[in-house]
Design a protein around this motif. Structure first.
Motif, PDB file in Angstrom:
ATOM      1  N   THR A  66       0.835  -1.210   0.000  1.00  0.00           N
ATOM      2  CA  THR A  66       0.000   0.000   0.000  1.00  0.00           C
ATOM      3  C   THR A  66       0.867   1.257   0.000  1.00  0.00           C
ATOM      4  OG1 THR A  66      -0.181  -0.167   2.381  1.00  0.00           O
ATOM      5  CG2 THR A  66      -2.006  -1.051   1.106  1.00  0.00           C
ATOM      6  N   GLN A 110      -5.611  -3.296   5.679  1.00  0.00           N
ATOM      7  CA  GLN A 110      -4.936  -4.474   5.135  1.00  0.00           C
ATOM      8  C   GLN A 110      -3.682  -4.846   5.932  1.00  0.00           C
ATOM      9  OE1 GLN A 110      -3.537  -4.121   1.104  1.00  0.00           O
ATOM     10  NE2 GLN A 110      -3.350  -6.330   0.845  1.00  0.00           N
ATOM     11  N   ARG A 170      -4.656  -6.448   9.306  1.00  0.00           N
ATOM     12  CA  ARG A 170      -5.107  -7.851   9.260  1.00  0.00           C
ATOM     13  C   ARG A 170      -3.959  -8.791   8.928  1.00  0.00           C
ATOM     14  NH1 ARG A 170     -10.509  -5.754   6.405  1.00  0.00           N
ATOM     15  NH2 ARG A 170     -11.660  -5.286   8.327  1.00  0.00           N
ATOM     16  N   GLU A 171      -3.027  -8.320   8.121  1.00  0.00           N
ATOM     17  CA  GLU A 171      -1.852  -9.159   7.820  1.00  0.00           C
ATOM     18  C   GLU A 171      -1.002  -9.360   9.075  1.00  0.00           C
ATOM     19  OE1 GLU A 171       0.293  -7.492   4.513  1.00  0.00           O
ATOM     20  OE2 GLU A 171      -1.480  -7.536   3.227  1.00  0.00           O
ATOM     21  N   GLY A 174      -6.098  -2.059  -1.209  1.00  0.00           N
ATOM     22  CA  GLY A 174      -6.203  -3.351  -0.549  1.00  0.00           C
ATOM     23  C   GLY A 174      -7.621  -3.663  -0.106  1.00  0.00           C
ATOM     24  N   ASP A 224     -13.712  -1.559   7.942  1.00  0.00           N
ATOM     25  CA  ASP A 224     -12.360  -1.319   7.439  1.00  0.00           C
ATOM     26  C   ASP A 224     -11.804  -0.012   7.991  1.00  0.00           C
ATOM     27  OD1 ASP A 224     -12.108  -3.571   5.848  1.00  0.00           O
ATOM     28  OD2 ASP A 224     -13.026  -2.615   4.110  1.00  0.00           O
TER      29      ASP A 224
END
Lengths: 234, 371
Positions: A52, A84, A87-88, A165, B103
């Motif tokens: 990103t 993103q 969460r990774e 992402g 998100d």
């Protein structure tokens, strides 16, 4: 002092556009941008930036080339900027155990990390902010970049609106400089918008590409709004 | 127009309320204790400055709500388009992102708080890593100076979370003992959690409403190192630039500055960088240095607003407060950390913060009314 938008680059599912309307229909996601310049050529100090962040550097290169601006400011507007990497990193902790997360990935869980990577890559030493106002974040970032330049906080600002992402990837990046034309004025807030119309930074890109006077308003379901009055440069 | 900080509320590891925080800082007490929120087994520290207050539901929302109860008590909070809200945080509702409820960890937190406090003017969440709530103060300063609103509520909030704690463990930045900023034996930072809520408005407006001024925000600077994601520039280039901007906007010269309130994380890199920046700005041991993270821990996105509050509380008493946990100043540093509480003039300060990505902020603060 007036400020105006002197260049833009955008990425959406329709393709990449640099200072002109998007042509053709590039396919795939931003992370699969086959024509992206190699990071080693455009960011000599790069270590292992998260995709990103890397993609913002590549898009900035498409806009700026080798041009460098002393005291350049950066504003990144994003709603899901670090979802993103978050969460990774969590997946890594779950897989390896809590004490064994990777430090280089953790750094990119900050919403500022992508803008920070840009500053390192292009030597931007002016102010830096990541702003969030829900889905009005991108337009708000443009408004703040215009205010920074118009009030003399920095001679120029690179403003990014980026959602990467996530399902619907969109990135728009604007270069704002002093006395570039009549420019634009911005405002932002929470509720009671002056009128109801959908808009975002990508719409701004399209308006700029058409070089037409516009009023762009972005409204978020949570109540955020941002508005820009745009006037074509003379 | 002179910008005043006229109301304040805080929830920290010293408990709920500004008086508890002020007493602990005046007495140089530490709130860094064994963690209870989660199991730190296998991590390089077992300590944190964890707030003892009990909240239900989302932790950052709960902390913010309690700080707002104190800061905004008795104010008319009916919806007002001339009231802004700027929140500084690094991770917001992180748990909601990890559990895939959203998100966006920021917009909901900020929007719900905006509704509660009737903020319908400029409303946003600012991210500038550990300088986030300093940046929020700067955004509020700009919004007032540009005439975009009459008052701005500024908040900094960060809740302890195992995810972030593990990340700082991975970076080898956590100290196994309570943080000792600028000490020869410092071993890293102690994490903390906090919420701070401040009300900013013009001095005239505060006086007209009969509110005492806690401190004046006279200037603000924000600049990047453009050097590294985690390591600060060795000479603090960005921090020097931010401090010079803050002084210029305040109309100050270096000799106007009565003290330097440090970011002071107690990592070897940070304290060395701040020493170099201070020497460049003020000369070797040129001004007294204060630092609060040995007492309240490093509260990340809340740190800037918390440091501004702590520094403002000390300024209005015309006092310098000792750097908590400091035993022996690192002889390699050229700063002058305060060793014991003392009276001090002039009551002016630069409050510094520095964050990942190379972001640096500086706030020029002056004393308000005596307590």
């Amino acid at each position: 002092m007036s400020a105006g938008i002197t260049g833009f680059v955008s990425w959406a599912s329709g393709g990449i556009a640099v200072n002109a309307p998007a042509r053709g229909a590039a396919k795939g996601r931003l992370g699969e941008w086959a024509e992206a310049p190699p990071l080693s050529k455009i960011h000599p100090r790069a270590r292992r930036p998260h995709p990103t962040s890397r993609q913002l550097v590549q898009l900035a290169n498409a806009l700026l080339g080798e041009r460098r601006i002393e005291g350049l400011g950066l504003v990144l507007g994003t709603a899901a900027g670090c979802a993103q990497p978050d969460r990774e990193f969590q997946a890594e902790l779950d897989a390896k155990g809590w004490p064994l997360g990777g430090p280089s990935l953790f750094v990119y869980t900050l919403p500022t990390a992508a803008a920070g990577e840009l500053s390192i890559a292009i030597g931007a030493t002016g102010p830096l902010l990541t702003v969030n106002a829900g889905t009005a974040s991108g337009l708000l970032a443009v408004a703040r970049g215009l205010e920074w330049v118009a009030t003399g906080r920095c001679p120029a600002a690179l403003v990014c609106s980026a959602e990467q992402g996530v399902e619907n990837e969109q990135v728009a990046m604007f270069l704002i400089e002093r006395e570039a034309g009549r420019g634009a004025t911005g405002n932002s807030g929470f509720a009671d918008p002056p009128s109801a119309a959908a808009g975002d930074a990508l719409e701004l890109t399209r308006a700029l590409a058409a070089a037409a006077p516009s009023r762009l308003i972005s409204i978020d379901p949570l109540g955020y709004w941002a508005a820009l009055e745009l006037e074509a440069a003379r | 127009m002179r910008v005043a900080i006229s109301r304040a509320g805080a929830v920290t590891a010293h408990g709920a309320g500004v008086p508890a925080l002020e007493k602990a800082l005046r007495d140089a007490q530490t709130a860094v204790r064994p963690l209870t929120r989660f199991d730190p087994t296998g991590l390089c520290s077992t300590l944190a400055a964890e707030s003892p207050v009990v909240t239900t539901g989302s932790r950052p929302d709960g902390l913010l709500s309690l700080a707002a109860d104190e800061a905004l008590a008795g104010l008319d909070l009916k919806p007002d388009a001339r009231r802004g809200l700027m929140i500084g945080t690094t991770k917001g509702r992180l748990a909601d992102v990890l559990e895939r409820r959203t998100d966006d960890p920021f917009a909901g937190l900020c929007a719900e708080f905006a509704r509660r406090v009737g903020a319908r003017g400029p409303v946003r969440t600012l991210g500038a890593a550990c300088a986030s709530s300093s940046a929020a103060l700067g955004e509020a300063f700009d919004a007032l100076q540009l005439g975009q609103c009459d008052e701005v509520i500024v908040a900094g909030v960060e809740a302890l979370h195992r995810f972030v704690y593990s990340g700082f463990h991975a970076l080898k930045a956590l100290s196994p003992e309570p943080a000792r900023p600028f000490d020869a034996q410092r071993k890293g930072l102690s994490m903390g959690e906090a919420a701070v809520v401040l009300l900013l408005e013009s001095e005239e407006r505060a006086r007209a409403h009969g509110r005492k001024v806690l401190a004046y925000l006279d200037g603000y600077g924000l600049a990047m190192d453009a050097h590294d994601q985690t390591a600060p520039h060795p000479k603090g280039a960005g921090l020097q630039s931010a401090c010079r901007q803050a002084m210029a906007r305040a109309g100050w010269e270096p000799k106007t500055v009565g003290r330097y309130h440090a970011h002071g994380t107690a990592t070897p890199h940070n304290d060395r960088m701040e020493s170099a920046a201070c020497e460049a700005l003020f000369g070797p041991r040129g001004v007294p240095l204060t630092a609060a993270k040995g007492s309240v821990g490093h509260t990340l996105g809340a740190a800037g607003a918390l440091d501004a509050l702590i520094c403002g509380l000390a300024l209005r008493r015309r006092e310098l407060w000792a750097v908590t946990n400091l035993v022996e100043v690192d002889p390699a540093l050229t700063v002058a950390p305060v060793r014991e509480r003392q009276r001090h003039e002039p009551p002016t300060a630069l409050v510094a913060t520095a964050g990942f990505g190379g972001v640096n902020t500086s706030l020029a603060l002056s004393a308000g009314d005596a307590p």
